[in-house]
Motif scaffolding. Sequence first.
Motif, PDB file in Angstrom:
ATOM      1  N   THR A  82       6.247  -0.072   2.295  1.00  0.00           N
ATOM      2  CA  THR A  82       5.986  -0.042   3.739  1.00  0.00           C
ATOM      3  C   THR A  82       5.798  -1.447   4.291  1.00  0.00           C
ATOM      4  OG1 THR A  82       4.912   2.117   3.491  1.00  0.00           O
ATOM      5  CG2 THR A  82       4.503   0.930   5.535  1.00  0.00           C
ATOM      6  N   SER A  83       5.147  -2.310   3.526  1.00  0.00           N
ATOM      7  CA  SER A  83       4.956  -3.685   3.994  1.00  0.00           C
ATOM      8  C   SER A  83       6.282  -4.430   4.103  1.00  0.00           C
ATOM      9  CB  SER A  83       4.019  -4.431   3.034  1.00  0.00           C
ATOM     10  OG  SER A  83       4.642  -4.641   1.769  1.00  0.00           O
ATOM     11  N   GLU A  84       7.289  -4.011   3.319  1.00  0.00           N
ATOM     12  CA  GLU A  84       8.584  -4.692   3.331  1.00  0.00           C
ATOM     13  C   GLU A  84       9.518  -4.172   4.419  1.00  0.00           C
ATOM     14  OE1 GLU A  84       9.700  -7.209   1.589  1.00  0.00           O
ATOM     15  OE2 GLU A  84       8.043  -7.493   0.192  1.00  0.00           O
ATOM     16  N   ILE A  85       9.462  -2.848   4.674  1.00  0.00           N
ATOM     17  CA  ILE A  85      10.446  -2.288   5.629  1.00  0.00           C
ATOM     18  C   ILE A  85       9.792  -1.579   6.806  1.00  0.00           C
ATOM     19  CG2 ILE A  85      12.219  -2.062   3.863  1.00  0.00           C
ATOM     20  CD1 ILE A  85      11.550   0.851   3.603  1.00  0.00           C
ATOM     21  N   SER A  86       8.455  -1.687   6.934  1.00  0.00           N
ATOM     22  CA  SER A  86       7.668  -1.152   8.050  1.00  0.00           C
ATOM     23  C   SER A  86       7.551   0.369   7.990  1.00  0.00           C
ATOM     24  CB  SER A  86       8.250  -1.582   9.400  1.00  0.00           C
ATOM     25  OG  SER A  86       9.350  -0.770   9.769  1.00  0.00           O
ATOM     26  N   THR A  87       6.717   0.903   8.864  1.00  0.00           N
ATOM     27  CA  THR A  87       6.491   2.351   8.911  1.00  0.00           C
ATOM     28  C   THR A  87       7.663   3.108   9.516  1.00  0.00           C
ATOM     29  OG1 THR A  87       5.347   2.079  11.033  1.00  0.00           O
ATOM     30  CG2 THR A  87       3.988   2.133   9.050  1.00  0.00           C
ATOM     31  N   SER A  88       8.619   2.394  10.056  1.00  0.00           N
ATOM     32  CA  SER A  88       9.772   3.066  10.657  1.00  0.00           C
ATOM     33  C   SER A  88      10.589   3.825   9.624  1.00  0.00           C
ATOM     34  CB  SER A  88      10.661   2.049  11.377  1.00  0.00           C
ATOM     35  OG  SER A  88      11.068   1.013  10.494  1.00  0.00           O
ATOM     36  N   ALA A  89      10.403   3.504   8.315  1.00  0.00           N
ATOM     37  CA  ALA A  89      11.111   4.229   7.251  1.00  0.00           C
ATOM     38  C   ALA A  89      10.362   5.481   6.823  1.00  0.00           C
ATOM     39  CB  ALA A  89      11.327   3.327   6.044  1.00  0.00           C
ATOM     40  N   GLY A  90       9.105   5.650   7.257  1.00  0.00           N
ATOM     41  CA  GLY A  90       8.353   6.871   6.973  1.00  0.00           C
ATOM     42  C   GLY A  90       7.805   6.980   5.569  1.00  0.00           C
ATOM     43  N   VAL A  91       7.885   5.898   4.785  1.00  0.00           N
ATOM     44  CA  VAL A  91       7.422   5.977   3.392  1.00  0.00           C
ATOM     45  C   VAL A  91       5.919   6.223   3.331  1.00  0.00           C
ATOM     46  CG1 VAL A  91       7.245   4.697   1.218  1.00  0.00           C
ATOM     47  CG2 VAL A  91       9.305   4.493   2.623  1.00  0.00           C
ATOM     48  N   HIS A  92       5.178   5.783   4.345  1.00  0.00           N
ATOM     49  CA  HIS A  92       3.729   5.932   4.325  1.00  0.00           C
ATOM     50  C   HIS A  92       3.280   7.390   4.362  1.00  0.00           C
ATOM     51  CE1 HIS A  92       5.012   5.993   8.444  1.00  0.00           C
ATOM     52  NE2 HIS A  92       3.808   6.262   8.906  1.00  0.00           N
ATOM     53  N   PHE A  93       4.193   8.310   4.752  1.00  0.00           N
ATOM     54  CA  PHE A  93       3.825   9.731   4.761  1.00  0.00           C
ATOM     55  C   PHE A  93       3.559  10.273   3.353  1.00  0.00           C
ATOM     56  CE2 PHE A  93       6.022   9.624   8.934  1.00  0.00           C
ATOM     57  CZ  PHE A  93       4.981  10.097   9.714  1.00  0.00           C
ATOM     58  N   PHE A  94       4.041   9.564   2.351  1.00  0.00           N
ATOM     59  CA  PHE A  94       3.806  10.016   0.975  1.00  0.00           C
ATOM     60  C   PHE A  94       2.336   9.928   0.585  1.00  0.00           C
ATOM     61  CE2 PHE A  94       8.401   9.378   0.488  1.00  0.00           C
ATOM     62  CZ  PHE A  94       8.734  10.510  -0.251  1.00  0.00           C
ATOM     63  N   TYR A  95       1.508   9.228   1.402  1.00  0.00           N
ATOM     64  CA  TYR A  95       0.076   9.233   1.122  1.00  0.00           C
ATOM     65  C   TYR A  95      -0.497  10.651   1.226  1.00  0.00           C
ATOM     66  CZ  TYR A  95      -0.467   4.167   0.899  1.00  0.00           C
ATOM     67  OH  TYR A  95      -0.397   2.850   0.515  1.00  0.00           O
ATOM     68  N   PHE A  96       0.046  11.451   2.162  1.00  0.00           N
ATOM     69  CA  PHE A  96      -0.401  12.843   2.281  1.00  0.00           C
ATOM     70  C   PHE A  96      -0.032  13.634   1.029  1.00  0.00           C
ATOM     71  CE2 PHE A  96       0.103  11.623   6.809  1.00  0.00           C
ATOM     72  CZ  PHE A  96      -1.212  11.829   7.212  1.00  0.00           C
TER      73      PHE A  96
ATOM     74  N   LEU B  27      -7.044   7.312   0.379  1.00  0.00           N
ATOM     75  CA  LEU B  27      -5.670   7.579   0.794  1.00  0.00           C
ATOM     76  C   LEU B  27      -5.543   7.608   2.311  1.00  0.00           C
ATOM     77  CD1 LEU B  27      -4.839  10.312  -1.871  1.00  0.00           C
ATOM     78  CD2 LEU B  27      -3.886   7.999  -1.759  1.00  0.00           C
ATOM     79  N   MET B  28      -6.542   8.154   2.987  1.00  0.00           N
ATOM     80  CA  MET B  28      -6.538   8.153   4.455  1.00  0.00           C
ATOM     81  C   MET B  28      -6.617   6.721   4.975  1.00  0.00           C
ATOM     82  SD  MET B  28      -9.341   9.795   7.089  1.00  0.00           S
ATOM     83  CE  MET B  28      -9.528  11.219   6.013  1.00  0.00           C
ATOM     84  N   PHE B  29      -7.459   5.902   4.341  1.00  0.00           N
ATOM     85  CA  PHE B  29      -7.590   4.502   4.744  1.00  0.00           C
ATOM     86  C   PHE B  29      -6.270   3.757   4.559  1.00  0.00           C
ATOM     87  CE2 PHE B  29      -8.468   0.100   3.411  1.00  0.00           C
ATOM     88  CZ  PHE B  29      -9.072  -0.371   4.569  1.00  0.00           C
ATOM     89  N   LEU B  30      -5.594   3.969   3.409  1.00  0.00           N
ATOM     90  CA  LEU B  30      -4.322   3.300   3.164  1.00  0.00           C
ATOM     91  C   LEU B  30      -3.258   3.731   4.170  1.00  0.00           C
ATOM     92  CD1 LEU B  30      -4.204   3.468  -0.746  1.00  0.00           C
ATOM     93  CD2 LEU B  30      -4.492   1.423   0.661  1.00  0.00           C
ATOM     94  N   PHE B  31      -3.264   5.008   4.526  1.00  0.00           N
ATOM     95  CA  PHE B  31      -2.304   5.476   5.527  1.00  0.00           C
ATOM     96  C   PHE B  31      -2.532   4.769   6.864  1.00  0.00           C
ATOM     97  CE2 PHE B  31      -1.259   8.252   9.089  1.00  0.00           C
ATOM     98  CZ  PHE B  31       0.083   8.522   8.843  1.00  0.00           C
ATOM     99  N   LEU B  32      -3.785   4.704   7.298  1.00  0.00           N
ATOM    100  CA  LEU B  32      -4.083   4.063   8.582  1.00  0.00           C
ATOM    101  C   LEU B  32      -3.775   2.571   8.543  1.00  0.00           C
ATOM    102  CD1 LEU B  32      -7.450   5.878   9.442  1.00  0.00           C
ATOM    103  CD2 LEU B  32      -5.188   6.261  10.471  1.00  0.00           C
ATOM    104  N   VAL B  33      -4.067   1.921   7.414  1.00  0.00           N
ATOM    105  CA  VAL B  33      -3.776   0.493   7.288  1.00  0.00           C
ATOM    106  C   VAL B  33      -2.286   0.236   7.421  1.00  0.00           C
ATOM    107  CG1 VAL B  33      -3.749  -1.439   5.659  1.00  0.00           C
ATOM    108  CG2 VAL B  33      -5.833  -0.101   5.963  1.00  0.00           C
ATOM    109  N   THR B  34      -1.488   0.995   6.681  1.00  0.00           N
ATOM    110  CA  THR B  34      -0.031   0.793   6.759  1.00  0.00           C
ATOM    111  C   THR B  34       0.493   1.133   8.143  1.00  0.00           C
ATOM    112  OG1 THR B  34       0.277   3.024   5.840  1.00  0.00           O
ATOM    113  CG2 THR B  34       0.367   1.178   4.298  1.00  0.00           C
ATOM    114  N   TYR B  35      -0.082   2.174   8.751  1.00  0.00           N
ATOM    115  CA  TYR B  35       0.407   2.594  10.072  1.00  0.00           C
ATOM    116  C   TYR B  35       0.180   1.512  11.132  1.00  0.00           C
ATOM    117  CZ  TYR B  35       1.026   5.403  14.275  1.00  0.00           C
ATOM    118  OH  TYR B  35       1.441   5.879  15.488  1.00  0.00           O
ATOM    119  N   PHE B  36      -1.005   0.895  11.110  1.00  0.00           N
ATOM    120  CA  PHE B  36      -1.326  -0.103  12.125  1.00  0.00           C
ATOM    121  C   PHE B  36      -0.922  -1.522  11.723  1.00  0.00           C
ATOM    122  CE2 PHE B  36      -4.396   3.284  13.218  1.00  0.00           C
ATOM    123  CZ  PHE B  36      -4.051   3.449  14.558  1.00  0.00           C
TER     124      PHE B  36
END
Length: 371
Positions: free
Chosen positions: A98-112, A137-146
Motif C-alpha cells: 500500500t505504501s508503494e502503490i497507495s490505497t487506490s489499489a485496495g490492498v489495504h482491505f486485506f486487513y479485514f 489491524l484496525m490501526f494499520l488499516f486507518l494508517v494506510t488509509y490516511f
Amino acid sequence: MLNVLRRLWGQGAGNQTATIRRQIELANQVALFGAIATIPYQFFYAIADFSLYLSVFLANMICITGYIVVVLFNRMGRYWLASVLLLVNATLQIFVVTSEISTSAGVHFFYFTMASVAVFLFHRARLSIYIGLMVLLMFLFLVTYFLFPAGSTPAPVPAPWIHIMFGVSVVASMALSAVVLFLFRHSIDQTQHELLLTNQRLERLSGTDQLTGLANRRELDDVLEVAWTNVARYRMPLTVLMCDVDYFKRFNDRFGHADGDRCLKQVADALQQVCGRPGDVVARYGGEEFVIVLPGTDRAGAVTIGEQARKAVEALRIAHPDSPAGVITLSLGSATSDRGHNTVTELLDAADRALYRAKEAGRNAVVFASA
C-alpha cells in the motif's frame, strides 16, 4: 491441481487433534492463497515498468518466501511460530504494498481478511490478545488509509489498471474471508461428525459384550424394559430363554481360557443365526450364560426357537470329552409373559427356574416354565 493444493495445506496436520488440525490447515491455506494471489501482481510490475516497481516487486518476493516458510514450519511441527509468521508476513506485505502503490489499489482491505483469519488462527489465545490483534489491524488499516491516499505515492499505477487492481483486491479480500469462514464451518461440521461417530461407537461399546459382540447385561436391561412396556400396553406376549453352556467349566479347565473364549463366540454366533427376526435380542448374561429375548413370541413359538437354538449349538460339534454328549451342548429354560408373571424380574426368575430343571433333567434340553 486441487489434490496438490490439498496435500500442501495438509502439511503437518496428520495425526493431530481436530482443533490443532484446523489451525494448521487454515494457516497453510491462507499462506498458499497469499503466495498465489501475489503472483499476478508480480507479472504486472514486471511488464508495466520493472524499474519503477522494483521495490514492491522485491518486497512481494520476500513475502512469498515467508508464506512458503509458514507451510514448512507447520510441516516441522512449529505450529505457533507458523501462525505468528503468517500474521506478521501478511500485515507487513499489506502495509508495504500500500505504501508503494497507495490505497487506490485496495490492498489495504486485506486487513479485514486478516482480522477474520486471526480469530480462528489463535484458538487458545486469551480474549485480551484477540482484542489487541483487532485493535492493531484496525490501526494499520486507518494508517494506510490516511497515510497513503490515492495519488500520494511516487509510483502510481496507470488507469485502467489501478481500477482493475482495486476491484481484484476487494473481491479477493471478501472471497478469502468467505473461504476462511466456509472452511472453518466445514471443519466444525467434520469435527461434530467425528464426535457423533465416536459417541455412537462408545454407546455401542457400552451396550456390547466385548468377547461375543452380543448385547451385554446393561443393554439387556434396556431391551427388557422396552419389551415389558409393550406387554403391558399392547398385551403382546414376551418370551425369555435362559441358556447355559453345559459343563463349560470342565471345558475351560481342560482346554484353557483361549479355547473357552472361542467356544463362547461360536455359541453366540449360532444363537444369533437362530434369532434373526427384527426385535429378537441375544445377550450375554454372564460367563457361559446367555439370554434370548423374543418379543411377540408365545409359548408355541418359544418351543420352536428353543429347540432350534439347542440343535444349532449341538451342530457346532465342538469336542468336549468331559460332557456326556462328547460335544458342547446347551441347556435352556423358557418363560412366556402370558403365564401370569407380573414383572420382568418374575419372568426372568421363571426362565431361570426352568433352566435349573433342564440341568437336573440331564442337560442338552429345553424346559418351559409351568403356568
